[in-house]
Design a protein around this motif. Structure first.
Motif: not given
Length: 187
Positions: A67-73, A83-84, A132-141, A143-153
């Motif tokens: 969460a901190v990593f996403l916010l900072s990036f 998302g965080a 681009d950093q903004t584009m990659f931040a969105i991609m990370l976001h 990715l993390f949403m996919l992870f949380l779905l898989l974590n709880l699936a």
């Protein structure tokens, strides 16, 4: 300590050191589990205490850190706050569920284990320089949403143990060297 170092370096924007630290946090997490299982004379209370302590460390390492990593990036853009929050909330739910229900069997979890999130993140983040950093931040976001779905699936995922520990050691050392190389060449 490794997770706290990762969080600190994520906050100050040194993402290479943050990645190195969080990978070592995973390795230490796996190692302490192996050591705990080999201790034959532990009481049930000691096992329960160790399990609770492990979950608290896991939420910092694999819930708070991402969460901190996403916010900072994302330069602490408030649009990334929901998302965080979801990353930490899903991590808390995942760990609470595991503490009650445990493994499906000796070789399977229900849902993706949280440590896998940062193992995958460390590899994917190697490619952030191509975007681009903004584009990659969105991609990370995303990715993390996919992870949380898989974590709880409600899907069975393999429990990596045994020989996988040596794979994790090799992966951690290899990515530590790679991120160190990136760090040296970006200075």
């Amino acid at each position: 300590l490794a997770a706290m170092i990762a969080i600190y370096y994520a906050i100050i924007g040194n993402f290479s050191i943050a990645m190195i630290s969080i990978l070592w946090s995973v390795l230490f997490d796996w190692t302490d589990g192996i050591i705990a299982r080999k201790m034959k004379k532990r009481t049930d209370h000691q096992r329960a205490f160790g399990g609770q302590l492990d979950s608290l460390i896991d939420i910092v390492s694999f819930g708070v850190f991402p969460a901190v990593f996403l916010l900072s990036f994302a330069n602490f853009n408030p649009w990334f706050l929901p998302g965080a929050f979801l990353i930490v909330a899903a991590g808390s739910l995942r760990l609470s569920y595991f503490n009650i229900f445990g493994l499906v069997d000796d070789k399977s979890y229900m849902g993706l284990a949280l440590d896998n999130n940062v193992i995958i993140l460390a590899f994917i983040f190697l490619f952030h320089g191509f975007f681009d950093q903004t584009m990659f931040a969105i991609m990370l976001h995303l990715l993390f949403m996919l992870f949380l779905l898989l974590n709880l699936a409600p899907i069975k995922t393999p429990k990596f143990s045994g020989k996988w520990f040596y794979v994790l050691i090799a992966y951690t050392v290899a990515l530590t060297i790679l991120y160190s190389f990136i760090l040296i060449h970006s200075a």
